[in-house]
Scaffold this motif. Structure first.
Motif, PDB file in Angstrom:
ATOM      1  N   SER A  15     -24.061 -28.454 -11.709  1.00  0.00           N
ATOM      2  CA  SER A  15     -24.708 -27.507 -12.117  1.00  0.00           C
ATOM      3  C   SER A  15     -24.722 -27.174 -13.666  1.00  0.00           C
ATOM      4  O   SER A  15     -25.758 -26.665 -14.137  1.00  0.00           O
ATOM      5  CB  SER A  15     -24.288 -26.288 -11.462  1.00  0.00           C
ATOM      6  OG  SER A  15     -22.777 -25.862 -11.599  1.00  0.00           O
ATOM      7  N   ASP A  16     -23.631 -27.771 -14.284  1.00  0.00           N
ATOM      8  CA  ASP A  16     -23.610 -27.332 -15.663  1.00  0.00           C
ATOM      9  C   ASP A  16     -22.662 -28.424 -16.370  1.00  0.00           C
ATOM     10  O   ASP A  16     -22.244 -29.566 -15.870  1.00  0.00           O
ATOM     11  CB  ASP A  16     -22.899 -26.259 -15.949  1.00  0.00           C
ATOM     12  CG  ASP A  16     -21.414 -26.218 -15.546  1.00  0.00           C
ATOM     13  OD1 ASP A  16     -20.881 -26.955 -15.308  1.00  0.00           O
ATOM     14  OD2 ASP A  16     -21.032 -24.826 -15.025  1.00  0.00           O
ATOM     15  N   LYS A  18     -19.559 -28.834 -19.738  1.00  0.00           N
ATOM     16  CA  LYS A  18     -19.095 -28.346 -20.906  1.00  0.00           C
ATOM     17  C   LYS A  18     -18.801 -29.146 -22.025  1.00  0.00           C
ATOM     18  O   LYS A  18     -19.071 -30.477 -22.004  1.00  0.00           O
ATOM     19  CB  LYS A  18     -17.543 -28.073 -20.261  1.00  0.00           C
ATOM     20  CG  LYS A  18     -17.268 -27.132 -19.567  1.00  0.00           C
ATOM     21  CD  LYS A  18     -17.636 -27.238 -17.961  1.00  0.00           C
ATOM     22  CE  LYS A  18     -17.234 -26.144 -17.208  1.00  0.00           C
ATOM     23  NZ  LYS A  18     -17.791 -26.289 -15.767  1.00  0.00           N
ATOM     24  N   GLN A  36     -18.758 -24.853 -25.680  1.00  0.00           N
ATOM     25  CA  GLN A  36     -19.640 -24.244 -25.185  1.00  0.00           C
ATOM     26  C   GLN A  36     -20.186 -24.724 -23.670  1.00  0.00           C
ATOM     27  O   GLN A  36     -19.630 -25.857 -23.339  1.00  0.00           O
ATOM     28  CB  GLN A  36     -20.946 -23.862 -25.781  1.00  0.00           C
ATOM     29  CG  GLN A  36     -22.213 -23.297 -25.228  1.00  0.00           C
ATOM     30  CD  GLN A  36     -21.551 -21.773 -25.101  1.00  0.00           C
ATOM     31  OE1 GLN A  36     -21.111 -21.398 -24.123  1.00  0.00           O
ATOM     32  NE2 GLN A  36     -21.613 -20.804 -26.260  1.00  0.00           N
ATOM     33  N   VAL A  37     -20.708 -23.986 -22.845  1.00  0.00           N
ATOM     34  CA  VAL A  37     -21.029 -24.504 -21.371  1.00  0.00           C
ATOM     35  C   VAL A  37     -22.708 -24.143 -21.350  1.00  0.00           C
ATOM     36  O   VAL A  37     -23.093 -23.459 -21.833  1.00  0.00           O
ATOM     37  CB  VAL A  37     -20.390 -23.608 -20.080  1.00  0.00           C
ATOM     38  CG1 VAL A  37     -20.855 -24.121 -19.017  1.00  0.00           C
ATOM     39  CG2 VAL A  37     -18.854 -23.710 -20.221  1.00  0.00           C
ATOM     40  N   TYR A  38     -23.266 -25.678 -20.832  1.00  0.00           N
ATOM     41  CA  TYR A  38     -24.848 -25.365 -20.736  1.00  0.00           C
ATOM     42  C   TYR A  38     -24.893 -25.718 -19.320  1.00  0.00           C
ATOM     43  O   TYR A  38     -24.443 -26.460 -18.557  1.00  0.00           O
ATOM     44  CB  TYR A  38     -25.374 -26.355 -21.604  1.00  0.00           C
ATOM     45  CG  TYR A  38     -25.325 -26.201 -23.204  1.00  0.00           C
ATOM     46  CD1 TYR A  38     -26.297 -25.378 -23.797  1.00  0.00           C
ATOM     47  CD2 TYR A  38     -24.149 -26.632 -23.819  1.00  0.00           C
ATOM     48  CE1 TYR A  38     -26.094 -25.115 -24.924  1.00  0.00           C
ATOM     49  CE2 TYR A  38     -23.867 -26.336 -25.141  1.00  0.00           C
ATOM     50  CZ  TYR A  38     -24.850 -25.585 -25.938  1.00  0.00           C
ATOM     51  OH  TYR A  38     -24.814 -25.343 -27.193  1.00  0.00           O
ATOM     52  N   ALA A  39     -26.397 -25.109 -18.826  1.00  0.00           N
ATOM     53  CA  ALA A  39     -26.755 -25.545 -17.433  1.00  0.00           C
ATOM     54  C   ALA A  39     -27.221 -27.048 -17.310  1.00  0.00           C
ATOM     55  O   ALA A  39     -27.758 -27.354 -18.413  1.00  0.00           O
ATOM     56  CB  ALA A  39     -28.020 -24.695 -17.167  1.00  0.00           C
ATOM     57  N   ASN A  40     -26.907 -27.773 -16.422  1.00  0.00           N
ATOM     58  CA  ASN A  40     -27.347 -28.997 -16.303  1.00  0.00           C
ATOM     59  C   ASN A  40     -28.872 -29.193 -15.860  1.00  0.00           C
ATOM     60  O   ASN A  40     -28.975 -29.673 -14.630  1.00  0.00           O
ATOM     61  CB  ASN A  40     -26.524 -29.713 -15.418  1.00  0.00           C
ATOM     62  CG  ASN A  40     -26.681 -31.180 -15.491  1.00  0.00           C
ATOM     63  OD1 ASN A  40     -27.568 -31.777 -16.229  1.00  0.00           O
ATOM     64  ND2 ASN A  40     -25.932 -32.058 -14.766  1.00  0.00           N
ATOM     65  N   ASP A  41     -29.788 -28.663 -16.556  1.00  0.00           N
ATOM     66  CA  ASP A  41     -31.202 -28.642 -16.273  1.00  0.00           C
ATOM     67  C   ASP A  41     -31.961 -28.770 -17.509  1.00  0.00           C
ATOM     68  O   ASP A  41     -31.298 -29.023 -18.518  1.00  0.00           O
ATOM     69  CB  ASP A  41     -31.722 -27.473 -15.324  1.00  0.00           C
ATOM     70  CG  ASP A  41     -31.188 -26.239 -16.083  1.00  0.00           C
ATOM     71  OD1 ASP A  41     -31.293 -26.256 -17.283  1.00  0.00           O
ATOM     72  OD2 ASP A  41     -31.315 -25.044 -15.447  1.00  0.00           O
ATOM     73  N   GLY A  44     -31.575 -26.222 -20.201  1.00  0.00           N
ATOM     74  CA  GLY A  44     -30.276 -26.130 -20.627  1.00  0.00           C
ATOM     75  C   GLY A  44     -29.821 -27.283 -21.544  1.00  0.00           C
ATOM     76  O   GLY A  44     -29.300 -27.078 -22.672  1.00  0.00           O
ATOM     77  N   TYR A  72     -25.481 -37.224 -11.826  1.00  0.00           N
ATOM     78  CA  TYR A  72     -25.514 -35.982 -12.613  1.00  0.00           C
ATOM     79  C   TYR A  72     -25.737 -36.159 -14.075  1.00  0.00           C
ATOM     80  O   TYR A  72     -26.137 -35.214 -14.583  1.00  0.00           O
ATOM     81  CB  TYR A  72     -24.418 -34.916 -12.185  1.00  0.00           C
ATOM     82  CG  TYR A  72     -24.556 -34.681 -10.657  1.00  0.00           C
ATOM     83  CD1 TYR A  72     -25.548 -34.282 -10.171  1.00  0.00           C
ATOM     84  CD2 TYR A  72     -23.138 -34.996 -10.002  1.00  0.00           C
ATOM     85  CE1 TYR A  72     -25.618 -34.059  -8.592  1.00  0.00           C
ATOM     86  CE2 TYR A  72     -23.346 -34.710  -8.430  1.00  0.00           C
ATOM     87  CZ  TYR A  72     -24.391 -34.152  -8.107  1.00  0.00           C
ATOM     88  OH  TYR A  72     -24.478 -33.863  -6.714  1.00  0.00           O
TER      89      TYR A  72
END
Length: 333
Positions: A15-16, A18, A36-41, A44, A72
Protein backbone atom coordinates in the motif's frame (compact mmCIF):
# COMPACT_ATOMS: atom_id res chain seq x y z
CA UNK A 1 30.00 21.15 3.27
CA UNK A 2 30.54 19.60 -0.14
CA UNK A 3 28.18 16.72 -0.90
CA UNK A 4 29.78 13.88 -2.84
CA UNK A 5 26.84 11.53 -3.30
CA UNK A 6 23.12 11.26 -2.62
CA UNK A 7 21.15 8.09 -1.98
CA UNK A 8 17.45 7.45 -1.53
CA UNK A 9 16.53 4.23 0.28
CA UNK A 10 13.02 2.95 -0.43
CA UNK A 11 11.23 0.18 1.46
CA UNK A 12 8.23 -0.85 -0.65
CA UNK A 13 5.08 -2.58 0.60
CA UNK A 14 1.71 -3.27 -1.00
CA UNK A 15 0.00 0.00 0.00
CA UNK A 16 2.87 2.45 0.57
CA UNK A 17 6.64 2.92 0.56
CA UNK A 18 8.95 4.52 3.11
CA UNK A 19 11.66 6.87 1.85
CA UNK A 20 14.95 8.01 3.38
CA UNK A 21 17.16 10.56 1.61
CA UNK A 22 20.80 10.62 2.73
CA UNK A 23 24.02 12.35 1.69
CA UNK A 24 27.73 11.74 2.16
CA UNK A 25 30.16 14.67 2.36
CA UNK A 26 33.86 15.13 1.67
CA UNK A 27 34.65 13.98 5.23
CA UNK A 28 32.91 10.70 4.32
CA UNK A 29 30.27 11.32 6.95
CA UNK A 30 26.72 10.23 6.16
CA UNK A 31 23.58 12.11 7.15
CA UNK A 32 19.87 11.46 6.66
CA UNK A 33 18.18 14.69 5.58
CA UNK A 34 14.63 13.63 4.67
CA UNK A 35 12.16 10.87 5.58
CA UNK A 36 8.61 10.41 4.34
CA UNK A 37 5.89 7.88 3.49
CA UNK A 38 4.13 7.82 0.12
CA UNK A 39 1.18 5.85 -1.22
CA UNK A 40 2.21 3.06 -3.57
CA UNK A 41 0.00 4.21 -6.45
CA UNK A 42 0.33 6.47 -9.47
CA UNK A 43 -0.53 9.63 -7.56
CA UNK A 44 1.86 8.84 -4.69
CA UNK A 45 4.69 7.94 -7.07
CA UNK A 46 4.29 11.19 -9.03
CA UNK A 47 4.36 13.19 -5.78
CA UNK A 48 7.47 11.30 -4.64
CA UNK A 49 9.35 12.02 -7.89
CA UNK A 50 8.36 15.70 -7.72
CA UNK A 51 9.58 15.96 -4.10
CA UNK A 52 12.88 14.25 -4.88
CA UNK A 53 13.59 16.59 -7.79
CA UNK A 54 13.14 19.56 -5.44
CA UNK A 55 15.06 18.09 -2.48
CA UNK A 56 18.11 16.70 -4.32
CA UNK A 57 20.87 18.39 -6.27
CA UNK A 58 20.64 16.77 -9.70
CA UNK A 59 24.22 17.88 -10.48
CA UNK A 60 25.44 15.38 -7.86
CA UNK A 61 25.09 11.61 -8.38
CA UNK A 62 21.88 10.24 -6.85
CA UNK A 63 20.63 6.65 -6.79
CA UNK A 64 17.32 5.14 -5.74
CA UNK A 65 17.87 1.87 -3.84
CA UNK A 66 15.10 -0.64 -3.18
CA UNK A 67 14.61 -4.36 -2.58
CA UNK A 68 12.87 -6.70 -4.98
CA UNK A 69 9.47 -7.29 -3.35
CA UNK A 70 7.55 -9.54 -5.71
CA UNK A 71 5.67 -7.14 -8.01
CA UNK A 72 4.98 -4.25 -5.62
CA UNK A 73 8.20 -2.38 -6.44
CA UNK A 74 7.81 -2.60 -10.22
CA UNK A 75 5.52 0.39 -10.81
CA UNK A 76 7.86 2.67 -8.86
CA UNK A 77 11.01 1.27 -10.49
CA UNK A 78 9.68 1.71 -14.02
CA UNK A 79 8.46 5.25 -13.24
CA UNK A 80 11.93 6.25 -11.95
CA UNK A 81 13.67 4.61 -14.91
CA UNK A 82 11.39 6.51 -17.30
CA UNK A 83 12.71 9.74 -15.74
CA UNK A 84 16.31 8.57 -16.39
CA UNK A 85 17.13 8.17 -12.69
CA UNK A 86 19.68 5.62 -11.50
CA UNK A 87 17.66 2.77 -9.96
CA UNK A 88 19.20 -0.09 -7.96
CA UNK A 89 17.11 -3.17 -7.16
CA UNK A 90 18.71 -5.49 -4.62
CA UNK A 91 17.96 -9.08 -3.76
CA UNK A 92 16.74 -9.30 -0.14
CA UNK A 93 19.71 -11.48 0.89
CA UNK A 94 22.17 -8.72 -0.09
CA UNK A 95 20.41 -6.16 2.08
CA UNK A 96 20.24 -8.67 4.92
CA UNK A 97 23.99 -9.37 4.66
CA UNK A 98 24.72 -5.63 4.76
CA UNK A 99 22.49 -5.27 7.83
CA UNK A 100 24.45 -7.99 9.63
CA UNK A 101 27.77 -6.40 8.66
CA UNK A 102 26.89 -3.17 10.49
CA UNK A 103 25.29 -5.03 13.43
CA UNK A 104 21.68 -3.93 12.90
CA UNK A 105 19.48 -6.15 15.08
CA UNK A 106 16.08 -4.47 14.82
CA UNK A 107 13.87 -4.58 11.74
CA UNK A 108 11.09 -2.29 10.56
CA UNK A 109 10.09 -0.59 7.32
CA UNK A 110 11.67 2.72 8.41
CA UNK A 111 14.89 1.00 9.50
CA UNK A 112 15.03 -0.89 6.19
CA UNK A 113 14.67 2.37 4.23
CA UNK A 114 17.54 3.92 6.22
CA UNK A 115 19.61 0.78 5.71
CA UNK A 116 19.12 0.85 1.93
CA UNK A 117 19.98 4.55 1.92
CA UNK A 118 23.24 3.88 3.79
CA UNK A 119 24.05 1.00 1.48
CA UNK A 120 23.62 3.27 -1.54
CA UNK A 121 25.99 5.82 -0.01
CA UNK A 122 28.73 3.43 1.09
CA UNK A 123 28.68 0.77 -1.64
CA UNK A 124 29.13 0.84 -5.39
CA UNK A 125 25.94 -0.78 -6.66
CA UNK A 126 25.06 -1.90 -10.17
CA UNK A 127 22.16 0.06 -11.71
CA UNK A 128 19.02 -1.78 -12.76
CA UNK A 129 18.10 -1.91 -16.42
CA UNK A 130 14.39 -2.37 -17.30
CA UNK A 131 13.96 -5.66 -19.17
CA UNK A 132 12.76 -5.75 -22.75
CA UNK A 133 8.98 -6.12 -22.94
CA UNK A 134 9.27 -9.40 -24.89
CA UNK A 135 11.42 -11.09 -22.25
CA UNK A 136 9.38 -9.62 -19.38
CA UNK A 137 6.19 -11.10 -20.87
CA UNK A 138 7.99 -14.36 -21.63
CA UNK A 139 9.01 -14.64 -17.97
CA UNK A 140 5.37 -14.29 -16.88
CA UNK A 141 4.31 -17.03 -19.30
CA UNK A 142 7.10 -19.47 -18.37
CA UNK A 143 6.50 -19.02 -14.64
CA UNK A 144 2.75 -19.40 -15.19
CA UNK A 145 3.40 -22.73 -16.91
CA UNK A 146 5.68 -23.85 -14.09
CA UNK A 147 3.00 -23.05 -11.48
CA UNK A 148 0.29 -24.80 -13.50
CA UNK A 149 2.38 -27.95 -13.90
CA UNK A 150 3.05 -27.99 -10.15
CA UNK A 151 -0.66 -27.66 -9.39
CA UNK A 152 -1.51 -30.44 -11.84
CA UNK A 153 1.09 -32.76 -10.29
CA UNK A 154 -0.40 -32.22 -6.82
CA UNK A 155 -3.89 -32.95 -8.10
CA UNK A 156 -2.71 -36.10 -9.88
CA UNK A 157 -1.21 -37.34 -6.62
CA UNK A 158 -4.47 -36.59 -4.80
CA UNK A 159 -6.45 -38.37 -7.52
CA UNK A 160 -4.26 -41.46 -7.22
CA UNK A 161 -4.77 -41.47 -3.45
CA UNK A 162 -8.57 -41.19 -3.74
CA UNK A 163 -8.71 -43.90 -6.43
CA UNK A 164 -6.57 -46.25 -4.32
CA UNK A 165 -8.54 -45.71 -1.10
CA UNK A 166 -10.89 -48.47 0.02
CA UNK A 167 -13.79 -46.01 0.33
CA UNK A 168 -14.04 -44.11 -2.96
CA UNK A 169 -15.70 -40.69 -3.22
CA UNK A 170 -16.80 -40.78 -6.86
CA UNK A 171 -17.91 -37.14 -7.07
CA UNK A 172 -14.61 -35.97 -5.60
CA UNK A 173 -12.71 -38.10 -8.10
CA UNK A 174 -14.81 -36.68 -10.95
CA UNK A 175 -14.12 -33.10 -9.83
CA UNK A 176 -10.39 -33.77 -9.60
CA UNK A 177 -10.36 -35.24 -13.11
CA UNK A 178 -12.21 -32.19 -14.40
CA UNK A 179 -9.76 -29.86 -12.66
CA UNK A 180 -6.77 -31.75 -14.11
CA UNK A 181 -8.22 -31.46 -17.63
CA UNK A 182 -8.73 -27.73 -17.08
CA UNK A 183 -5.11 -27.25 -15.98
CA UNK A 184 -3.92 -29.27 -18.98
CA UNK A 185 -5.78 -26.88 -21.30
CA UNK A 186 -4.27 -23.91 -19.46
CA UNK A 187 -0.75 -25.35 -19.89
CA UNK A 188 -1.41 -25.90 -23.60
CA UNK A 189 -2.70 -22.32 -23.99
CA UNK A 190 0.37 -20.92 -22.21
CA UNK A 191 2.61 -22.87 -24.59
CA UNK A 192 0.73 -21.44 -27.60
CA UNK A 193 1.08 -17.91 -26.22
CA UNK A 194 4.84 -18.37 -25.69
CA UNK A 195 5.41 -19.49 -29.27
CA UNK A 196 3.23 -16.68 -30.65
CA UNK A 197 5.16 -14.14 -28.56
CA UNK A 198 8.56 -15.36 -29.77
CA UNK A 199 7.40 -15.30 -33.40
CA UNK A 200 6.75 -11.56 -33.04
CA UNK A 201 10.52 -11.03 -33.08
CA UNK A 202 12.19 -12.73 -36.03
CA UNK A 203 15.79 -12.32 -34.69
CA UNK A 204 14.82 -13.91 -31.35
CA UNK A 205 12.94 -16.76 -33.05
CA UNK A 206 15.88 -17.45 -35.38
CA UNK A 207 18.39 -17.62 -32.52
CA UNK A 208 16.15 -19.89 -30.43
CA UNK A 209 15.78 -22.18 -33.44
CA UNK A 210 19.59 -22.43 -33.70
CA UNK A 211 19.99 -23.19 -29.99
CA UNK A 212 17.32 -25.92 -29.99
CA UNK A 213 19.49 -27.88 -32.42
CA UNK A 214 21.49 -28.85 -29.34
CA UNK A 215 20.18 -32.27 -28.29
CA UNK A 216 18.58 -31.92 -24.89
CA UNK A 217 17.50 -28.28 -25.21
CA UNK A 218 13.85 -27.79 -26.15
CA UNK A 219 11.98 -24.59 -27.01
CA UNK A 220 10.59 -24.43 -23.46
CA UNK A 221 14.06 -24.78 -21.87
CA UNK A 222 15.63 -22.08 -24.05
CA UNK A 223 12.65 -19.75 -23.62
CA UNK A 224 12.87 -20.10 -19.83
CA UNK A 225 16.62 -19.41 -19.82
CA UNK A 226 16.14 -16.28 -21.92
CA UNK A 227 13.18 -15.11 -19.83
CA UNK A 228 15.03 -15.50 -16.51
CA UNK A 229 18.15 -13.68 -17.81
CA UNK A 230 16.35 -10.98 -19.83
CA UNK A 231 17.91 -12.35 -23.01
CA UNK A 232 21.30 -12.33 -21.20
CA UNK A 233 21.13 -8.51 -21.09
CA UNK A 234 21.78 -8.57 -17.34
CA UNK A 235 24.75 -10.95 -17.75
CA UNK A 236 28.27 -9.59 -18.34
CA UNK A 237 30.28 -12.82 -18.50
CA UNK A 238 30.11 -16.58 -17.99
CA UNK A 239 31.26 -16.44 -14.37
CA UNK A 240 28.44 -14.08 -13.47
CA UNK A 241 25.95 -16.31 -15.31
CA UNK A 242 27.00 -19.40 -13.34
CA UNK A 243 26.72 -17.45 -10.08
CA UNK A 244 23.31 -16.05 -11.08
CA UNK A 245 22.04 -19.58 -11.72
CA UNK A 246 23.33 -20.88 -8.37
CA UNK A 247 25.32 -23.61 -10.14
CA UNK A 248 28.66 -22.33 -8.85
CA UNK A 249 30.62 -24.67 -6.57
CA UNK A 250 30.79 -23.81 -2.89
CA UNK A 251 34.33 -23.94 -1.50
CA UNK A 252 35.08 -24.19 2.22
CA UNK A 253 38.79 -23.78 3.00
CA UNK A 254 40.51 -23.14 6.32
CA UNK A 255 44.13 -24.10 7.04
CA UNK A 256 44.66 -27.64 5.80
CA UNK A 257 40.93 -28.25 5.50
CA UNK A 258 39.60 -28.02 1.96
CA UNK A 259 36.11 -29.17 0.97
CA UNK A 260 34.10 -28.47 -2.16
CA UNK A 261 31.51 -30.18 -4.28
CA UNK A 262 28.14 -28.72 -3.28
CA UNK A 263 26.63 -25.94 -5.36
CA UNK A 264 25.62 -22.72 -3.61
CA UNK A 265 21.97 -22.71 -4.81
CA UNK A 266 21.97 -18.97 -4.10
CA UNK A 267 20.92 -17.99 -7.60
CA UNK A 268 17.80 -18.24 -9.72
CA UNK A 269 15.94 -21.46 -8.82
CA UNK A 270 13.73 -21.22 -11.92
CA UNK A 271 16.86 -21.32 -14.08
CA UNK A 272 18.22 -24.44 -12.36
CA UNK A 273 14.84 -26.16 -12.61
CA UNK A 274 14.61 -25.41 -16.33
CA UNK A 275 18.01 -27.02 -16.93
CA UNK A 276 17.62 -30.23 -14.90
CA UNK A 277 15.52 -32.34 -17.30
CA UNK A 278 17.47 -31.10 -20.38
CA UNK A 279 20.68 -32.19 -18.63
CA UNK A 280 19.29 -35.70 -18.03
CA UNK A 281 18.21 -35.88 -21.67
CA UNK A 282 21.58 -34.59 -22.93
CA UNK A 283 23.43 -37.23 -20.87
CA UNK A 284 21.66 -39.88 -22.96
CA UNK A 285 21.19 -38.33 -26.42
CA UNK A 286 23.88 -35.67 -26.89
CA UNK A 287 27.21 -37.36 -27.87
CA UNK A 288 29.40 -34.54 -26.54
CA UNK A 289 27.51 -34.27 -23.24
CA UNK A 290 27.32 -38.05 -22.92
CA UNK A 291 31.11 -38.32 -23.18
CA UNK A 292 31.59 -35.41 -20.75
CA UNK A 293 29.19 -37.03 -18.27
CA UNK A 294 30.92 -40.43 -18.55
CA UNK A 295 34.36 -38.90 -17.94
CA UNK A 296 33.10 -37.14 -14.80
CA UNK A 297 31.55 -40.33 -13.44
CA UNK A 298 34.86 -42.17 -13.80
CA UNK A 299 36.40 -39.83 -11.24
CA UNK A 300 33.55 -39.64 -8.72
CA UNK A 301 30.81 -41.85 -7.30
CA UNK A 302 27.99 -39.27 -7.05
CA UNK A 303 26.38 -39.25 -10.48
CA UNK A 304 24.25 -36.22 -9.65
CA UNK A 305 27.40 -34.08 -9.64
CA UNK A 306 27.86 -35.07 -13.26
CA UNK A 307 24.28 -34.04 -14.07
CA UNK A 308 24.86 -30.65 -12.42
CA UNK A 309 28.05 -30.20 -14.45
CA UNK A 310 26.06 -30.92 -17.62
CA UNK A 311 23.46 -28.35 -16.51
CA UNK A 312 26.22 -25.77 -16.18
CA UNK A 313 27.70 -26.73 -19.55
CA UNK A 314 24.31 -26.46 -21.31
CA UNK A 315 23.73 -23.04 -19.75
CA UNK A 316 27.11 -21.72 -20.91
CA UNK A 317 26.58 -23.25 -24.35
CA UNK A 318 23.23 -21.47 -24.64
CA UNK A 319 24.89 -18.20 -23.57
CA UNK A 320 27.66 -18.56 -26.17
CA UNK A 321 25.31 -19.46 -29.02
CA UNK A 322 22.97 -16.58 -28.15
CA UNK A 323 25.75 -14.00 -27.93
CA UNK A 324 27.53 -15.09 -31.12
CA UNK A 325 24.48 -16.03 -33.16
CA UNK A 326 26.38 -19.01 -34.57
CA UNK A 327 24.94 -22.38 -35.55
CA UNK A 328 25.58 -25.33 -33.26
CA UNK A 329 28.09 -27.75 -34.76
CA UNK A 330 27.84 -31.06 -32.93
CA UNK A 331 31.22 -32.32 -34.16
CA UNK A 332 32.95 -29.22 -32.74
CA UNK A 333 31.21 -29.33 -29.36
Amino acid sequence: MKILKQSIGIDVSKSDFKVCLGVIDEQLETKNVYEQVYANDKKGINKFIKDMVSKTDLRIPVCFVMEATGVYHQQLAYALAAQQFCVVILLPNKAKSFSKSINIRAKSDVIDAKLLCQMGLERKLSPWQPPESLFATLKVLTREREALVLQRSKLKNQLHAYQTAFVKAEKTIARLKEHILYLTRQIRDAQTDRKALVKQSQPVAARINKITKVKGLSFLSVATILAETDGFNIILNQKQLVGYSGLDVQINQSGEKMTKGCITKKGNAHLRKALYMPALSACRTNPAMKLFYAQLNERQKAKKQGVIAVQRKLLLLTYSLWKTGQDYLEKCA
